[in-house]
Design an enzyme around this catalytic site. Structure first.
Site, PDB file in Angstrom:
ATOM      1  N   TYR A 186       0.840  -1.197   0.000  1.00  0.00           N
ATOM      2  CA  TYR A 186       0.000   0.000   0.000  1.00  0.00           C
ATOM      3  C   TYR A 186       0.878   1.251   0.000  1.00  0.00           C
ATOM      4  O   TYR A 186       0.777   2.099  -0.885  1.00  0.00           O
ATOM      5  CB  TYR A 186      -0.905  -0.031   1.231  1.00  0.00           C
ATOM      6  CG  TYR A 186      -1.878   1.121   1.326  1.00  0.00           C
ATOM      7  CD1 TYR A 186      -3.012   1.167   0.526  1.00  0.00           C
ATOM      8  CD2 TYR A 186      -1.672   2.151   2.249  1.00  0.00           C
ATOM      9  CE1 TYR A 186      -3.922   2.218   0.627  1.00  0.00           C
ATOM     10  CE2 TYR A 186      -2.571   3.205   2.356  1.00  0.00           C
ATOM     11  CZ  TYR A 186      -3.699   3.238   1.548  1.00  0.00           C
ATOM     12  OH  TYR A 186      -4.597   4.278   1.657  1.00  0.00           O
TER      13      TYR A 186
ATOM     14  N   ARG B  77     -10.663  -0.701  10.188  1.00  0.00           N
ATOM     15  CA  ARG B  77     -10.157   0.636  10.485  1.00  0.00           C
ATOM     16  C   ARG B  77     -10.619   1.017  11.892  1.00  0.00           C
ATOM     17  O   ARG B  77     -11.697   0.625  12.334  1.00  0.00           O
ATOM     18  CB  ARG B  77     -10.619   1.632   9.432  1.00  0.00           C
ATOM     19  CG  ARG B  77      -9.853   1.411   8.138  1.00  0.00           C
ATOM     20  CD  ARG B  77     -10.088   2.494   7.140  1.00  0.00           C
ATOM     21  NE  ARG B  77     -11.021   2.077   6.104  1.00  0.00           N
ATOM     22  CZ  ARG B  77     -11.216   2.771   4.986  1.00  0.00           C
ATOM     23  NH1 ARG B  77     -10.590   3.898   4.790  1.00  0.00           N
ATOM     24  NH2 ARG B  77     -12.075   2.338   4.077  1.00  0.00           N
TER      25      ARG B  77
HETATM   26  P1  NAD Z   1     -12.481   2.043   0.173  1.00  0.00           P
HETATM   27  O1  NAD Z   1     -11.817   0.716   0.263  1.00  0.00           O
HETATM   28  O2  NAD Z   1     -13.776   2.214   0.874  1.00  0.00           O
HETATM   29  O3  NAD Z   1     -12.648   2.475  -1.327  1.00  0.00           O
HETATM   30  C1  NAD Z   1     -11.768   2.100  -2.345  1.00  0.00           C
HETATM   31  C2  NAD Z   1     -12.599   1.804  -3.582  1.00  0.00           C
HETATM   32  O4  NAD Z   1     -11.732   1.433  -4.643  1.00  0.00           O
HETATM   33  C3  NAD Z   1     -13.545   0.633  -3.365  1.00  0.00           C
HETATM   34  O5  NAD Z   1     -14.814   0.943  -3.833  1.00  0.00           O
HETATM   35  C4  NAD Z   1     -12.914  -0.503  -4.153  1.00  0.00           C
HETATM   36  O6  NAD Z   1     -13.858  -1.444  -4.601  1.00  0.00           O
HETATM   37  C5  NAD Z   1     -12.230   0.255  -5.269  1.00  0.00           C
HETATM   38  N1  NAD Z   1     -11.087  -0.464  -5.834  1.00  0.00           N
HETATM   39  C6  NAD Z   1     -10.073  -1.068  -5.205  1.00  0.00           C
HETATM   40  N2  NAD Z   1      -9.207  -1.595  -6.088  1.00  0.00           N
HETATM   41  C7  NAD Z   1      -9.694  -1.296  -7.315  1.00  0.00           C
HETATM   42  C8  NAD Z   1      -9.266  -1.582  -8.627  1.00  0.00           C
HETATM   43  N3  NAD Z   1      -8.128  -2.265  -8.857  1.00  0.00           N
HETATM   44  N4  NAD Z   1     -10.020  -1.158  -9.655  1.00  0.00           N
HETATM   45  C9  NAD Z   1     -11.177  -0.484  -9.438  1.00  0.00           C
HETATM   46  N5  NAD Z   1     -11.635  -0.183  -8.214  1.00  0.00           N
HETATM   47  C10 NAD Z   1     -10.889  -0.585  -7.156  1.00  0.00           C
HETATM   48  O7  NAD Z   1     -11.429   3.122   0.706  1.00  0.00           O
HETATM   49  P2  NAD Z   1     -11.645   4.668   1.014  1.00  0.00           P
HETATM   50  O8  NAD Z   1     -11.451   4.878   2.462  1.00  0.00           O
HETATM   51  O9  NAD Z   1     -12.833   5.200   0.382  1.00  0.00           O
HETATM   52  O10 NAD Z   1     -10.346   5.256   0.314  1.00  0.00           O
HETATM   53  C11 NAD Z   1     -10.422   5.836  -0.957  1.00  0.00           C
HETATM   54  C12 NAD Z   1      -9.025   6.302  -1.370  1.00  0.00           C
HETATM   55  O11 NAD Z   1      -8.538   7.247  -0.446  1.00  0.00           O
HETATM   56  C13 NAD Z   1      -8.008   5.182  -1.443  1.00  0.00           C
HETATM   57  O12 NAD Z   1      -7.187   5.376  -2.566  1.00  0.00           O
HETATM   58  C14 NAD Z   1      -7.225   5.343  -0.186  1.00  0.00           C
HETATM   59  O13 NAD Z   1      -5.907   4.893  -0.339  1.00  0.00           O
HETATM   60  C15 NAD Z   1      -7.276   6.827   0.059  1.00  0.00           C
HETATM   61  N6  NAD Z   1      -7.163   7.141   1.474  1.00  0.00           N
HETATM   62  C16 NAD Z   1      -8.199   6.934   2.334  1.00  0.00           C
HETATM   63  C17 NAD Z   1      -8.042   7.237   3.678  1.00  0.00           C
HETATM   64  C18 NAD Z   1      -9.152   7.072   4.668  1.00  0.00           C
HETATM   65  O14 NAD Z   1      -8.958   7.354   5.844  1.00  0.00           O
HETATM   66  N7  NAD Z   1     -10.319   6.667   4.284  1.00  0.00           N
HETATM   67  C19 NAD Z   1      -6.816   7.718   4.142  1.00  0.00           C
HETATM   68  C20 NAD Z   1      -5.794   7.872   3.231  1.00  0.00           C
HETATM   69  C21 NAD Z   1      -5.961   7.606   1.901  1.00  0.00           C
END
Ligand code: NAD
Length: 691
Positions: free
Chosen positions: A515, A556
């Site tokens: 990641y 989380r």
């Molecule tokens: P999440 O897991 O709820 O959402 C990620 C989405 O991406 C999901 O709907 C999943 O099905 C989709 N996905 C994963 N791999 C994929 C692929 N290969 N092709 C197409 N779709 C794919 O996570 P989130 O919390 O909504 O995070 C969204 C983004 O924000 C991520 O990139 C994450 O790294 C980043 N982020 C989130 C947080 C947080 O606290 N939520 C913190 C830092 C970074």
């Protein structure tokens, strides 16, 4: 190819020949991989007589008025091509508007060419004006032959092409039915055709009282005196046409007077009858021989005597003529042949349009369009909702690995929203073909450690290959790009709080590396893209965010603790609970992402987005117990490998450049999140999954 057709009717074949023509063509286009949106004006006559309200081979949408039609502007703009058909209500205005909005070629499909040209000759511009013909990139015409040269030379069309009608071979084929008539005719009443019907059917019926005749079709005036041996059928649904043709020894084909005069204008009924293997007796006109060979595949008649002579032919001759007509139909006149003409000519027109680089006026007119990769996830779904609220057209691309369609329940009800299931590591060209975007948000990537560690290689490729591919999409569209990066790029930080200038302290070989390193590499791709001058892109380093739609089972800290508290279980604290996190409420974060994307000035470097209020994990547990009113206690477990000890963003950059800072305190955010967890079955789902 994504095609939008604006035509008279697809839903109702009552009193028009357009619907069956469109149905056959659109079905064949769909079979050749075209995605067709058919837009039909909702008018009372067709509303009362819809015999295909829900076609399975395309999307049919009704609109009330030209004003109402404008809600499809985004789809017209993002389509590969548009076709406007003759007799489309307010056709001149509709055609001009489509021309303005579309970015690809726009064609006119004239199912009534001789009528149209006669109308233009007397200044009647009911659905087409002479001045707009040069603006249509292709003029598909039901009439071929010399008329095509006239449309190009006299009216200035850049490309007039014959597009004869056809018949659906699944609906129009030989069927078994008892013979009921010697000669049958299927056609709506028209004054100009009636003399030929009199001469070629009614008069033969009078002269051959022992033979049986039939005339099917609406609109015939009461004043017509039908001989007793002529059976009248007012409306025959398309599903009954094949049996109708099979029930007659011969079928009469009569061409509208203006079509016969123009020549090269075979009617729909001619192909339908031929497809059914009917022995057709047709009126004569120039160009008929270009479609079916007279004497071998079709019989022709100009007088009552010709018809009576034909009716006296042996059944063997009759059958061989019908069979030969069907063979010719299958060889040259199927809807597949017509669809191939459409695809070929529109592709050629598309090349001409691109070569002359028509200014994309439409980009300014259409609603702005955003692609949200990972839009079904926790953050992505909130982003989709917010973009829709602000008037964007949104396409969500997600493989539903960790996201869910239930997060998009509201968005899916919005016609400006499209969901595409796809993986960003796979080729995207086919899936996104023909769509235009102004913004590309890349949020695709599982964000919770147990989920992203489940398939580390895929997680890494999602960040690396996915980001590269989405940057390519942004570049091809001239769209602005935003990468959802993470505070994890700082690893277990040695600097506190973390400014964007800090390079981080990341273990490249540990279980979190798929990641953390994937996200670092994605950032590298973005900054190389910027350095190479390929387009505008931004990077948000997101810190822990929480709120409604977090999955209770994804491990989380906030969602896990809330789920445990609501279930009356002990709250797990990894390590001694002194490690710190800062928690940003989802609404604040989404506001920050959009502010970063929409910032008019180019942004140099990444931007931290998070809440700088720092809490220990033990403090968070206390707050959660308070917000839920739970009697739960806390329990300690071993700290996972590489778990960062302190995490707090320095957000001075976001504040300075974007004027952004979080507005929701932990108490308010937690109570909204707890309320959501209570409202939904999230806890139950989690328990089911854990069980
Ligand atoms: P999440 O897991 O709820 O959402 C990620 C989405 O991406 C999901 O709907 C999943 O099905 C989709 N996905 C994963 N791999 C994929 C692929 N290969 N092709 C197409 N779709 C794919 O996570 P989130 O919390 O909504 O995070 C969204 C983004 O924000 C991520 O990139 C994450 O790294 C980043 N982020 C989130 C947080 C947080 O606290 N939520 C913190 C830092 C970074």
């Amino acid at each position: 190819m994504k095609l939008v057709i604006l035509g008279l009717s697809l839903s109702s074949s009552w009193g028009n020949g357009h619907a069956t023509t469109y149905r056959a063509l659109v079905k064949a286009l769909a079979a050749q991989g075209c995605e067709v949106l058919f837009l039909e004006r909702d008018v009372p006559w067709y509303a009362q007589h819809r015999d295909m309200p829900n076609p399975t081979f395309c999307r049919l949408e009704l609109y009330e008025s030209v004003e109402d039609l404008k809600r499809f502007a985004g789809e017209i703009a993002s389509g590969d091509a548009v076709i406007v058909g003759s007799y489309t209500p307010d056709g001149v205005e509709v055609g001009r508007w489509a021309r303005k909005v579309a970015t690809g070629p726009v064609a006119f499909y004239d199912i009534d060419t001789p009528v149209t040209l006669a109308k233009l000759g007397r200044g009647d511009e009911e659905y087409l004006s002479a001045s707009q013909i040069p603006d249509y990139d292709v003029y598909f015409s039901f009439t071929g032959g010399p008329t095509l040269a006239r449309i190009e030379q006299e009216f200035g069309s850049p490309a007039a092409r014959a597009l004869y009608c056809s018949a659906d071979p699944e609906l129009y084929r030989p069927v078994d039915a008892p013979l009921r008539w010697d000669l049958a005719y299927l056609g709506t009443y028209s004054e100009d055709r009636q003399p030929a019907v009199d001469r070629l059917l009614i008069e033969p019926a009078r002269q051959a009282p022992d033979m049986r005749f039939a005339v099917a079709g609406p609109g015939y005036p009461r004043s017509i005196e039908w001989p007793a041996n002529v059976e009248r059928i007012d409306h025959l649904a398309p599903g009954d046409h094949a049996a109708f043709y099979a029930s007659a020894r011969f079928s009469l084909n009569v061409t509208r007077a203006d079509m016969a005069a123009a020549g090269y204008s075979p009617s729909v009924r001619l192909f339908e009858a031929a497809a059914c293997g009917a022995a057709v007796i047709s009126d004569e006109w120039e160009g008929l021989e270009a479609v079916f060979a007279p004497g071998r595949e079709i019989l022709t008649a100009t007088s009552t005597g010709d018809v009576l002579a034909a009716l006296s032919m042996s059944d063997d001759v009759r059958s061989s003529i019908g069979a030969a007509a069907r063979r010719r139909f299958l060889a040259e006149h199927t809807p597949d042949d017509r669809a191939a003409v459409v695809v070929r000519e529109l592709a050629a027109a598309g090349r001409r349009v691109r070569a002359t680089a028509r200014p994309r006026v439409a980009v300014l007119d259409r609603p702005r369009a955003a692609l949200v990769a990972g839009g079904a996830g926790f953050l992505g779904s909130h982003l989709c909702d917010r973009l829709l609220d602000e008037g964007w057209r949104v396409t969500c691309l997600d493989n539903l690995l960790t996201g869910s369609l239930s997060n998009l329940a509201e968005a899916l009800r919005d016609p400006r929203f499209d969901f595409l299931r796809g993986d960003v590591t796979e080729p995207l060209d086919g899936l996104l073909y023909g769509r235009l975007f102004d913004r590309v948000y890349n949020l695709a990537c599982a964000a919770s450690p147990p989920l992203y560690q489940a398939d580390p290689e895929h997680t890494l490729l999602t960040s690396v290959v996915g980001t590269k591919q989405l940057l390519d999409v942004a570049r091809a569209n001239g769209a602005r790009f935003l990468q959802a990066s993470t505070s994890e790029v700082y690893g277990d930080p040695m600097v506190h709080p973390q400014p964007e200038s800090y390079w981080g302290h990341v273990n490249a070989t540990g279980p979190r590396a798929c990641y953390d390193e994937g996200k670092r590499c994605a950032e590298t791709l973005v900054f190389d893209y910027l350095r190479a001058g390929r387009g505008d892109a931004r990077v948000a380093r997101i810190f822990n965010t929480y709120g409604p739609r977090m999955s209770a089972a994804d491990g989380r800290v906030v969602s896990t603790m809330i789920a445990q508290a609501l279930a009356g279980e002990d709250l797990t604290i990894f390590g001694d609970g002194t490690q710190t996190r800062s928690f940003c409420y989802v609404d604040d974060l989404i506001r920050g992402l959009m502010a970063l994307m929409e910032c008019a000035e180019p942004i140099d470097g990444a931007v931290n987005l998070g809440n700088p209020d720092e809490f220990t994990v033990a403090e968070l547990a206390e707050r959660v117990i308070l917000a839920t009113g739970s009697r739960s206690r806390t329990v300690s477990k071993r700290l996972p490998v590489d778990d960062p000890k302190r995490r707090r963003p320095d957000i001075s950059r976001a504040t300075e450049v974007l004027g952004w800072r979080p507005e929701t305190d932990l108490e308010t955010g937690l109570s909204a999140t707890v309320a959501w967890f209570r409202r939904t079955s999230a806890v139950a789902d989690a328990q089911a999954e854990m069980a």
